[in-house]
Design a protein around this motif. Structure first.
Motif, PDB file in Angstrom:
ATOM      1  N   GLN A  14       0.812  -1.225   0.000  1.00  0.00           N
ATOM      2  CA  GLN A  14       0.000   0.000   0.000  1.00  0.00           C
ATOM      3  C   GLN A  14       0.841   1.268   0.000  1.00  0.00           C
ATOM      4  O   GLN A  14       0.310   2.366  -0.145  1.00  0.00           O
ATOM      5  CB  GLN A  14      -0.898   0.010   1.234  1.00  0.00           C
ATOM      6  N   ASP A 246      -0.647  11.179   5.182  1.00  0.00           N
ATOM      7  CA  ASP A 246      -0.381   9.961   4.412  1.00  0.00           C
ATOM      8  C   ASP A 246      -0.711   8.726   5.234  1.00  0.00           C
ATOM      9  O   ASP A 246      -1.001   7.659   4.673  1.00  0.00           O
ATOM     10  CB  ASP A 246       1.101   9.886   4.021  1.00  0.00           C
ATOM     11  N   LEU A 247      -0.647   8.857   6.549  1.00  0.00           N
ATOM     12  CA  LEU A 247      -0.849   7.740   7.458  1.00  0.00           C
ATOM     13  C   LEU A 247      -1.491   8.259   8.733  1.00  0.00           C
ATOM     14  O   LEU A 247      -1.096   9.298   9.252  1.00  0.00           O
ATOM     15  CB  LEU A 247       0.508   7.086   7.778  1.00  0.00           C
ATOM     16  N   ALA A 271     -13.922   1.639   4.761  1.00  0.00           N
ATOM     17  CA  ALA A 271     -12.480   1.435   4.637  1.00  0.00           C
ATOM     18  C   ALA A 271     -12.181   0.004   4.183  1.00  0.00           C
ATOM     19  O   ALA A 271     -12.855  -0.946   4.583  1.00  0.00           O
ATOM     20  CB  ALA A 271     -11.792   1.720   5.963  1.00  0.00           C
ATOM     21  N   GLN A 272     -11.156  -0.143   3.358  1.00  0.00           N
ATOM     22  CA  GLN A 272     -10.704  -1.464   2.900  1.00  0.00           C
ATOM     23  C   GLN A 272      -9.771  -2.050   3.952  1.00  0.00           C
ATOM     24  O   GLN A 272      -8.682  -1.532   4.175  1.00  0.00           O
ATOM     25  CB  GLN A 272      -9.976  -1.350   1.558  1.00  0.00           C
ATOM     26  N   GLN A 273     -10.187  -3.142   4.581  1.00  0.00           N
ATOM     27  CA  GLN A 273      -9.365  -3.745   5.627  1.00  0.00           C
ATOM     28  C   GLN A 273      -8.276  -4.619   5.001  1.00  0.00           C
ATOM     29  O   GLN A 273      -8.553  -5.472   4.162  1.00  0.00           O
ATOM     30  CB  GLN A 273     -10.220  -4.587   6.565  1.00  0.00           C
ATOM     31  N   CYS A 288      -5.094  -2.847  10.098  1.00  0.00           N
ATOM     32  CA  CYS A 288      -4.691  -1.878   9.078  1.00  0.00           C
ATOM     33  C   CYS A 288      -5.765  -1.813   8.007  1.00  0.00           C
ATOM     34  O   CYS A 288      -6.285  -2.842   7.559  1.00  0.00           O
ATOM     35  CB  CYS A 288      -3.355  -2.273   8.459  1.00  0.00           C
ATOM     36  N   ARG A 290      -7.459   1.002   4.665  1.00  0.00           N
ATOM     37  CA  ARG A 290      -7.303   2.239   3.888  1.00  0.00           C
ATOM     38  C   ARG A 290      -8.669   2.870   3.690  1.00  0.00           C
ATOM     39  O   ARG A 290      -9.623   2.231   3.238  1.00  0.00           O
ATOM     40  CB  ARG A 290      -6.668   1.967   2.527  1.00  0.00           C
ATOM     41  N   PRO A 295      -6.014   8.125   3.418  1.00  0.00           N
ATOM     42  CA  PRO A 295      -4.757   7.562   3.931  1.00  0.00           C
ATOM     43  C   PRO A 295      -4.934   6.172   4.517  1.00  0.00           C
ATOM     44  O   PRO A 295      -6.045   5.695   4.754  1.00  0.00           O
ATOM     45  CB  PRO A 295      -4.363   8.561   5.018  1.00  0.00           C
ATOM     46  N   LEU A 296      -3.809   5.529   4.758  1.00  0.00           N
ATOM     47  CA  LEU A 296      -3.797   4.281   5.515  1.00  0.00           C
ATOM     48  C   LEU A 296      -4.136   4.574   6.971  1.00  0.00           C
ATOM     49  O   LEU A 296      -3.732   5.599   7.529  1.00  0.00           O
ATOM     50  CB  LEU A 296      -2.416   3.644   5.453  1.00  0.00           C
TER      51      LEU A 296
END
Length: 417
Positions: A14, A246-247, A271-273, A288, A290, A295-296
């Motif tokens: 990612q 960004d994070l 969010a995409q896990q 984690c 996104r 951002p992540l």
């Protein structure tokens, strides 16, 4: 639940490399070079004297006892000139006059005559002088076009010295990753200057994350503390997105308890896990994801050592990848304290290091490894890493060790008495 290698791979997939930006050399220490740097000039830039003495023309060795008339004097900073004679007084760092190629140290000469103003007029050599002796030649340190810095290198003070000597006043560096921190928990008291309210604890994770991330080269945009409600968490995430993060790193509310709202909240936001749960100790409930076009999000448990391990073994590799740096190489040490790690988990253990008389590195795992304990972490000099299949680790086993913080080598203590 996935293993450490799988989780790290998903995380690094990612990562987007950071753009380059121009930086003044005076501000470049600790930054990551965005590209290779080649020398624009020779270093030294001209042939010059390595010591105070006399410059002479020595196509062949000059014998001890030979006498030479002195014409003129050259000091560091004087421009190029012709010799005007067979010998010239010269100071350390001064450019050699044209036609002269060797320097005899002043202590290896005897003054025979002086001019009316007291300057040398004639000398005798007390030792033989070889052609080229005591001369620093142009380009002998760095030739023009020589690579002096590679892409992805972390600049230190020695790099700054070299680049300054080459006349490089600006350098392209990787933009610092922008990180936002969100600490969850109504028990957290952010203001350490105030007495603790009943049932509250001082927020140690927030200050630690700010310090650790800055030391790792990140730009910390904000550090917010919110309560145990999705609304305040979502509001903090929006602040992070608006600030251009960004994070986003969050602590707490990520496990399986009734008040662990972070996983469900991220699902609700679409969010995409990437993963939730990693076979590590400490820090197993790591998550984690996104955000959509955002951002992540790296969500970790709130216990201090889970936070420290997650930063060192997940966030640090991610920051290296963002900066275009290769994966770091671990060290290895002799284990002084036998370990019986739980099978199937990768263990991150706080330890001290020392060298024995033969120069071998030894690791002593500290006794109190519970994830809530902070003092052993402050006393440690390194992490010992035991992989999932380590089984029982006997005394004198070889183990992997890394520094406590990204970009900082392990601390090696004096040997025990």
């Amino acid at each position: 639940m996935i293993d450490y290698a799988q989780a790290l791979q998903r995380l690094l997939q990612q990562v987007m490399p950071q753009a380059a930006e121009s930086c003044l050399l005076a501000d470049a220490a600790g930054r990551i070079s965005a590209g290779a740097v080649h020398s624009p000039i020779a270093l030294p830039t001209f042939d010059h004297a390595a010591m105070d003495g006399y410059a002479l023309a020595a196509d062949e060795p000059l014998l001890a006892g030979s006498e030479h008339a002195v014409s003129g004097s050259r000091a560091a900073g004087d421009g190029a000139c012709a010799s005007g004679g067979e010998c010239c007084e010269i100071m350390t760092g001064a450019q050699l006059p044209a036609g002269l190629n060797s320097v005899v140290a002043v202590e290896n000469t005897h003054m025979l005559e002086t001019h009316a103003d007291g300057t040398p007029a004639r000398i005798r050599l007390l030792q033989a002088l070889a052609p080229g002796q005591n001369v620093r030649y142009a380009g002998s340190d760095v030739a023009p076009g020589t690579p002096v810095l590679s892409a992805g290198a972390r600049l230190d003070s020695a790099d700054v010295m070299l680049l300054a000597a080459l006349g490089i006043g600006r350098i392209d560096v990787v933009r610092r990753p922008r990180v936002a921190i969100v600490g969850t928990g109504k028990e957290l008291q952010a203001d350490a200057t105030q007495p603790l309210v009943s049932g509250r604890i001082h927020n140690s994770n927030g200050p630690y994350l700010v310090a650790a991330l800055r030391a790792a080269g990140a730009h910390v945009l904000l550090c917010e503390t919110v309560d145990d409600t999705p609304a305040t968490y979502i509001d903090a995430l929006r602040q992070a997105v608006d600030a251009g993060a960004d994070l986003v790193i969050s602590t707490g509310a990520v496990s399986m308890g009734r008040h662990d709202f972070v996983p469900a909240t991220l699902d609700r936001l679409g969010a995409q896990q990437l993963f939730h749960g990693v076979a590590i100790r400490p820090g197993k409930p790591l998550l984690c994801a996104r955000l959509v076009a955002g951002p992540l999000i790296f969500a970790m448990p709130g216990t201090p050592m889970a936070v420290a391990a997650a930063i060192r073994f997940f966030v640090s590799p991610m920051l290296r990848a963002m900066a275009g740096q290769a994966a770091e190489l671990p060290l290895h040490a002799v284990l002084d304290t036998p370990q019986q790690p739980k099978p199937g988990l990768r263990h991150f253990l706080r330890a001290t290091l020392h060298q024995d008389r033969d120069g071998r590195l030894h690791a002593r795992v500290l006794a109190q490894q519970q994830p809530f304990r902070i003092r052993p972490f402050a006393e440690a000099g390194a992490w010992v890493v035991l992989p999932e299949g380590a089984a029982d680790c006997a005394r004198d086993s070889m183990v992997e060790v890394v520094g406590l913080l990204h970009g900082h080598p392990p601390r090696i203590d004096p040997p025990p008495p």
